[in-house]
Design a protein around this motif. Structure first.
Motif, mmCIF file in Angstrom:
data_model
loop_
_atom_site.group_PDB
_atom_site.id
_atom_site.type_symbol
_atom_site.label_atom_id
_atom_site.label_comp_id
_atom_site.label_asym_id
_atom_site.label_seq_id
_atom_site.Cartn_x
_atom_site.Cartn_y
_atom_site.Cartn_z
ATOM 1 N N CYS A 118 1.307 -1.284 -0.196
ATOM 2 C CA CYS A 118 0.166 0.036 -0.268
ATOM 3 C C CYS A 118 0.907 1.515 0.101
ATOM 4 O O CYS A 118 0.463 2.341 -0.907
ATOM 5 N N LYS A 119 1.974 1.634 0.829
ATOM 6 C CA LYS A 119 2.961 2.429 1.186
ATOM 7 C C LYS A 119 3.373 2.772 -0.582
ATOM 8 O O LYS A 119 3.758 3.510 -1.207
ATOM 9 N N GLY A 120 4.128 1.792 -0.633
ATOM 10 C CA GLY A 120 5.057 1.525 -2.048
ATOM 11 C C GLY A 120 3.858 2.300 -2.669
ATOM 12 O O GLY A 120 4.282 2.017 -3.904
ATOM 13 N N LEU A 121 3.192 1.670 -3.074
ATOM 14 C CA LEU A 121 1.496 2.823 -4.220
ATOM 15 C C LEU A 121 1.310 4.122 -3.584
ATOM 16 O O LEU A 121 0.533 3.885 -4.466
ATOM 17 N N SER A 122 1.699 4.526 -2.607
ATOM 18 C CA SER A 122 1.448 5.625 -2.660
ATOM 19 C C SER A 122 0.317 5.736 -2.178
ATOM 20 O O SER A 122 -0.577 6.700 -2.446
ATOM 21 N N LEU A 123 -0.011 4.770 -1.697
ATOM 22 C CA LEU A 123 -1.966 5.196 -1.010
ATOM 23 C C LEU A 123 -1.520 5.174 0.497
ATOM 24 O O LEU A 123 -1.071 4.612 0.760
ATOM 25 N N GLY A 124 -3.311 5.889 0.704
ATOM 26 C CA GLY A 124 -3.254 6.334 1.804
ATOM 27 C C GLY A 124 -3.474 5.144 3.104
ATOM 28 O O GLY A 124 -3.784 5.220 4.115
#
Length: 171
Positions: A118-124
């Motif tokens: 999730c973080k790697g895809l820049s999703l919050g």
């Protein structure tokens, strides 16, 4: 404890994923759903054709959770997870462990992997749906910090509905 996450990319892996889904759904959901509804949902959402469409056309990614000590070329599959980006969030569509691997901490490793993805895809945030009567899974999600944001009943066809909580975790 070591889990290796293997992305499902080949036709053979999709076939194995469909077999794994059929096994885990029929084992896990007995008692929560009727046999005919389980059969219908597996066919509609987790069969080889459904999984192929999700992977090729709908932006899903599936990963096997594999025993990190098993051989790389023939890993022992312990379960699977499926996700897709949904706006600024990651939809956690599936996370299942086969019965022998539950309660051993593998779900914690899966959540760490999914949070990193999730973080790697820049999703919050990450969100999911869970059957409102699935008390064990709800407790697991709450222990990981997920909060119920709404309730929904979805008609999935053939006279069946999904009666779910929508839960979300800010990452």
């Amino acid at each position: 404890m070591a889990v290796r996450f293997v992305e499902v990319t080949t036709e053979e892996q999709v076939q194995q994923l469909a077999r794994t889904a059929d096994e885990v759904w029929h084992e896990f959901f007995t008692g929560l759903l009727s046999g005919p509804q389980i059969d219908y949902m597996v066919d509609k959402f987790q069969s080889f054709p459904a999984l192929t469409k999700q992977l090729k056309e709908e932006g899903y990614r599936y990963f096997f959770l594999c025993d990190g000590h098993s051989p790389q070329e023939n890993p022992t599959v312990m379960g699977y997870t499926g996700v897709r980006p949904d706006g600024d969030k990651l939809f956690l569509s599936k996370l299942y462990l086969l019965a022998p691997y539950r309660g051993k901490g593998y779900a914690s490793e899966a959540f760490a992997f999914l949070t990193g993805l999730c973080k790697g895809l820049s999703l919050g945030a990450m969100w999911l749906t869970v059957n409102r009567h699935n008390e064990h899974s709800i407790a697991v999600y709450r222990a990981r910090g997920f909060q119920t944001v709404k309730e929904q009943v979805s008609d999935i066809g053939n006279g069946f509905v999904m009666d779910d909580y929508v839960m979300e975790l800010t990452v």
